[in-house]
Design an enzyme around this catalytic site. Sequence first.
Site, PDB file in Angstrom:
ATOM      1  N   ARG A  34      11.064  -0.726  10.923  1.00 38.79           N
ATOM      2  CA  ARG A  34       9.783  -0.288  11.916  1.00 38.79           C
ATOM      3  C   ARG A  34       9.880  -1.262  13.071  1.00 38.79           C
ATOM      4  O   ARG A  34       9.908  -2.383  12.984  1.00 38.79           O
ATOM      5  CB  ARG A  34       8.640  -0.211  11.038  1.00 38.79           C
ATOM      6  CG  ARG A  34       8.434   0.951  10.329  1.00 38.79           C
ATOM      7  CD  ARG A  34       7.088   1.063   9.448  1.00 38.79           C
ATOM      8  NE  ARG A  34       6.180   0.237  10.122  1.00 38.79           N
ATOM      9  CZ  ARG A  34       4.769   0.101   9.415  1.00 38.79           C
ATOM     10  NH1 ARG A  34       4.791   0.603   8.209  1.00 38.79           N
ATOM     11  NH2 ARG A  34       3.676  -0.362  10.032  1.00 38.79           N
ATOM     12  N   ARG A  83      11.745  -5.454   5.389  1.00 36.59           N
ATOM     13  CA  ARG A  83      11.462  -4.188   4.855  1.00 36.59           C
ATOM     14  C   ARG A  83      12.266  -3.174   5.650  1.00 36.59           C
ATOM     15  O   ARG A  83      12.462  -3.172   6.997  1.00 36.59           O
ATOM     16  CB  ARG A  83      10.050  -3.848   5.258  1.00 36.59           C
ATOM     17  CG  ARG A  83       9.376  -2.543   4.967  1.00 36.59           C
ATOM     18  CD  ARG A  83       8.104  -2.547   4.743  1.00 36.59           C
ATOM     19  NE  ARG A  83       7.093  -2.799   5.914  1.00 36.59           N
ATOM     20  CZ  ARG A  83       5.838  -2.371   5.693  1.00 36.59           C
ATOM     21  NH1 ARG A  83       5.106  -2.118   4.583  1.00 36.59           N
ATOM     22  NH2 ARG A  83       5.181  -2.303   6.949  1.00 36.59           N
ATOM     23  N   ARG A  91      -9.791   1.087   8.521  1.00 35.19           N
ATOM     24  CA  ARG A  91      -9.070  -0.407   8.948  1.00 35.19           C
ATOM     25  C   ARG A  91     -10.327  -1.158   9.613  1.00 35.19           C
ATOM     26  O   ARG A  91      -9.916  -2.074   9.929  1.00 35.19           O
ATOM     27  CB  ARG A  91      -8.118  -0.307   9.736  1.00 35.19           C
ATOM     28  CG  ARG A  91      -6.610  -0.571   8.707  1.00 35.19           C
ATOM     29  CD  ARG A  91      -5.542  -0.395   9.842  1.00 35.19           C
ATOM     30  NE  ARG A  91      -4.394  -1.047   9.411  1.00 35.19           N
ATOM     31  CZ  ARG A  91      -3.245  -0.666   9.113  1.00 35.19           C
ATOM     32  NH1 ARG A  91      -3.332   0.861   8.830  1.00 35.19           N
ATOM     33  NH2 ARG A  91      -2.158  -0.852   8.546  1.00 35.19           N
ATOM     34  N   ARG A 106      -0.545  -8.334  13.590  1.00 32.98           N
ATOM     35  CA  ARG A 106      -1.060  -7.753  12.525  1.00 32.98           C
ATOM     36  C   ARG A 106      -2.025  -8.269  11.637  1.00 32.98           C
ATOM     37  O   ARG A 106      -2.972  -7.725  11.148  1.00 32.98           O
ATOM     38  CB  ARG A 106       0.178  -6.689  11.978  1.00 32.98           C
ATOM     39  CG  ARG A 106       0.879  -5.808  12.821  1.00 32.98           C
ATOM     40  CD  ARG A 106       2.012  -5.384  12.090  1.00 32.98           C
ATOM     41  NE  ARG A 106       1.999  -4.337  11.143  1.00 32.98           N
ATOM     42  CZ  ARG A 106       3.023  -4.049  10.367  1.00 32.98           C
ATOM     43  NH1 ARG A 106       4.143  -4.564  10.703  1.00 32.98           N
ATOM     44  NH2 ARG A 106       2.770  -3.148   9.618  1.00 32.98           N
ATOM     45  N   LYS A 143       0.835  -1.293  -0.072  1.00 32.56           N
ATOM     46  CA  LYS A 143      -0.119  -0.005   0.174  1.00 32.56           C
ATOM     47  C   LYS A 143       0.638   1.161   0.010  1.00 32.56           C
ATOM     48  O   LYS A 143       0.658   2.184  -0.661  1.00 32.56           O
ATOM     49  CB  LYS A 143      -1.061   0.211   1.198  1.00 32.56           C
ATOM     50  CG  LYS A 143      -1.933  -1.017   1.385  1.00 32.56           C
ATOM     51  CD  LYS A 143      -2.857  -0.880   2.406  1.00 32.56           C
ATOM     52  CE  LYS A 143      -2.480  -0.987   3.789  1.00 32.56           C
ATOM     53  NZ  LYS A 143      -1.774  -1.983   4.208  1.00 32.56           N
TER      54      LYS A 143
HETATM   55  P1  AMP Z   1       0.768   1.003   8.847  1.00 33.55           P
HETATM   56  O1  AMP Z   1       1.966   2.170   8.622  1.00 33.55           O
HETATM   57  O2  AMP Z   1      -0.552   1.506   8.019  1.00 33.55           O
HETATM   58  O3  AMP Z   1       1.155  -0.457   8.850  1.00 33.55           O
HETATM   59  O4  AMP Z   1       0.201   1.250  10.223  1.00 33.55           O
HETATM   60  C1  AMP Z   1       1.030   0.934  11.576  1.00 33.55           C
HETATM   61  C2  AMP Z   1       0.077   0.670  12.825  1.00 33.55           C
HETATM   62  O5  AMP Z   1      -0.662   1.722  13.117  1.00 33.55           O
HETATM   63  C3  AMP Z   1      -0.857  -0.441  12.701  1.00 33.55           C
HETATM   64  O6  AMP Z   1      -0.585  -1.733  12.895  1.00 33.55           O
HETATM   65  C4  AMP Z   1      -1.957  -0.022  13.826  1.00 33.55           C
HETATM   66  O7  AMP Z   1      -1.569  -0.141  14.936  1.00 33.55           O
HETATM   67  C5  AMP Z   1      -1.943   1.560  13.565  1.00 33.55           C
HETATM   68  N1  AMP Z   1      -2.746   2.262  12.597  1.00 33.55           N
HETATM   69  C6  AMP Z   1      -2.615   2.821  11.571  1.00 33.55           C
HETATM   70  N2  AMP Z   1      -3.693   3.156  10.847  1.00 33.55           N
HETATM   71  C7  AMP Z   1      -4.696   2.553  11.530  1.00 33.55           C
HETATM   72  C8  AMP Z   1      -6.451   2.669  11.368  1.00 33.55           C
HETATM   73  N3  AMP Z   1      -6.757   3.265  10.360  1.00 33.55           N
HETATM   74  N4  AMP Z   1      -6.886   2.211  12.538  1.00 33.55           N
HETATM   75  C9  AMP Z   1      -6.386   1.591  13.598  1.00 33.55           C
HETATM   76  N5  AMP Z   1      -4.919   1.608  13.781  1.00 33.55           N
HETATM   77  C10 AMP Z   1      -4.111   2.023  12.673  1.00 33.55           C
END
Ligand code: AMP
Length: 218
Positions: A161, A128, A91, A172, A16
């Site tokens: 990360r 990553r 999400r 996740r 994404k």
């Molecule tokens: P990402 O960078 O999109 O992989 O997001 C990293 C982490 O941020 C996720 O595993 C969640 O803990 C949190 N997070 C990001 N976006 C959301 C969302 N829309 N709803 C809930 N948690 C989120």
Amino acid sequence: MSQTVLILLGAPGAGKGTQATRLAESRRLPHISTGDLFRLNLTQGTELGKQASKFMDQGRLVPDSLVIDMLFDRVSQDDCSSGYLLDGFPRTVAQAEALQERLGGGEALVVIDLQVPDHLIVERIVGRLSCPECGAIFHTSFNPPVKPGTCDSCQAALTQRADDTAEVVQTRLSAYYEQTAPVADFYRQSCGVCVVDGTNLPDEVFKACQECVTEAAA
Ligand code: AMP
């Protein structure tokens, strides 16, 4: 239509972030990643960042109330007036419903679902590397930087990360299947979802995503 709103769905590691960066650039839309917004809050030491990191470190979703307010605050800024691209939001079905209510139906909404099988997801995530300065994404085997550990674009030191580990990725993925997969059904029943095979090469995936946007606009 007053606004174009692109939504990228997909499991963690489906690509994404990579595709969102390219699509946002080609469509001239701001790229809004809720994960990036939380990480920025954490770097800035805000209360929101501290609260979110407790969930993020464990691979769990941050509660809807924290995410929705932060996202709505961001999309009310001037640069989003003609549209935006969402990466990592919604999400949960509750987030999708809140967004739907806010948008009101007068916008061009395009939902893309990037699909990648679990075994590839794990491989992609644990290798990553991210650039903390410009957000560029690399992979130790599939897309290594020219100089190991250094960002090709801005020369900053690449980092892994905190949640990109083999242990956290399982939580996740569970969060994805339990809470996020139903979001695709939500959109399937309303505006429709364009499914893209995320296992192809990034250029091919990008081309397929572009086609989804073009078809939706036709
Ligand atoms: P990402 O960078 O999109 O992989 O997001 C990293 C982490 O941020 C996720 O595993 C969640 O803990 C949190 N997070 C990001 N976006 C959301 C969302 N829309 N709803 C809930 N948690 C989120």
